[in-house]
Motif scaffolding. Structure first.
Motif, PDB file in Angstrom:
ATOM      1  N   THR A  44       0.834  -1.195   0.000  1.00  0.00           N
ATOM      2  CA  THR A  44       0.000   0.000   0.000  1.00  0.00           C
ATOM      3  C   THR A  44       0.871   1.249   0.000  1.00  0.00           C
ATOM      4  O   THR A  44       2.054   1.197   0.343  1.00  0.00           O
ATOM      5  CB  THR A  44      -0.899   0.073   1.259  1.00  0.00           C
ATOM      6  OG1 THR A  44      -0.060   0.197   2.408  1.00  0.00           O
ATOM      7  CG2 THR A  44      -1.795  -1.146   1.381  1.00  0.00           C
ATOM      8  N   LYS A  46       0.505   3.576   2.109  1.00  0.00           N
ATOM      9  CA  LYS A  46       0.787   3.814   3.522  1.00  0.00           C
ATOM     10  C   LYS A  46       2.113   3.167   3.916  1.00  0.00           C
ATOM     11  O   LYS A  46       2.943   3.776   4.582  1.00  0.00           O
ATOM     12  CB  LYS A  46      -0.358   3.264   4.379  1.00  0.00           C
ATOM     13  CG  LYS A  46      -0.197   3.531   5.853  1.00  0.00           C
ATOM     14  CD  LYS A  46      -1.398   3.018   6.638  1.00  0.00           C
ATOM     15  CE  LYS A  46      -1.248   3.285   8.111  1.00  0.00           C
ATOM     16  NZ  LYS A  46      -2.406   2.827   8.879  1.00  0.00           N
ATOM     17  N   LYS A  49       5.070   5.068   2.093  1.00  0.00           N
ATOM     18  CA  LYS A  49       5.361   6.336   2.752  1.00  0.00           C
ATOM     19  C   LYS A  49       6.015   6.130   4.108  1.00  0.00           C
ATOM     20  O   LYS A  49       6.929   6.864   4.482  1.00  0.00           O
ATOM     21  CB  LYS A  49       4.085   7.168   2.879  1.00  0.00           C
ATOM     22  CG  LYS A  49       3.589   7.635   1.528  1.00  0.00           C
ATOM     23  CD  LYS A  49       2.345   8.498   1.504  1.00  0.00           C
ATOM     24  CE  LYS A  49       1.499   8.578   2.695  1.00  0.00           C
ATOM     25  NZ  LYS A  49       0.286   9.376   2.529  1.00  0.00           N
ATOM     26  N   CYS A  76       0.658   8.067  -3.607  1.00  0.00           N
ATOM     27  CA  CYS A  76       1.479   8.047  -2.388  1.00  0.00           C
ATOM     28  C   CYS A  76       1.959   9.448  -2.011  1.00  0.00           C
ATOM     29  O   CYS A  76       3.103   9.659  -1.639  1.00  0.00           O
ATOM     30  CB  CYS A  76       2.668   7.101  -2.534  1.00  0.00           C
ATOM     31  SG  CYS A  76       2.205   5.404  -2.904  1.00  0.00           S
TER      32      CYS A  76
END
Length: 77
Positions: A44, A46, A49, A76
């Motif tokens: 993902t 998430k 990052k 992202c």
């Protein structure tokens, strides 16, 4: 819908590449070399990052790995 299994990856092969689960293929969390010249692929944005990667813009290889929910050409973010 581009992300049919809601795993944060758009346009992935529906035939199932290697692993079961439907998550992104490489699932790398950093470390190790990446001979392809791209960042590691995460399940993902998430995760990407959290590991210090992104954002990715349309035209970059990593862009196709993640969902552009607001269709602005950046993932992202």
């Amino acid at each position: 819908m581009l992300d049919r299994d809601s795993d944060g990856v758009a346009c992935e092969d529906s035939e199932g590449s290697s692993s079961g689960g439907g998550s992104a293929g490489n699932g790398s969390t950093g470390g190790g070399s990446n001979s392809g010249g791209t960042d590691p692929r995460f399940g993902t944005c998430k995760e990407a990052k959290a590991n210090g990667y992104g954002p990715y813009r349309r035209g970059e290889p990593e862009y196709a790995w993640y969902r552009d929910s607001d269709s602005d050409g950046v993932v992202c973010e």
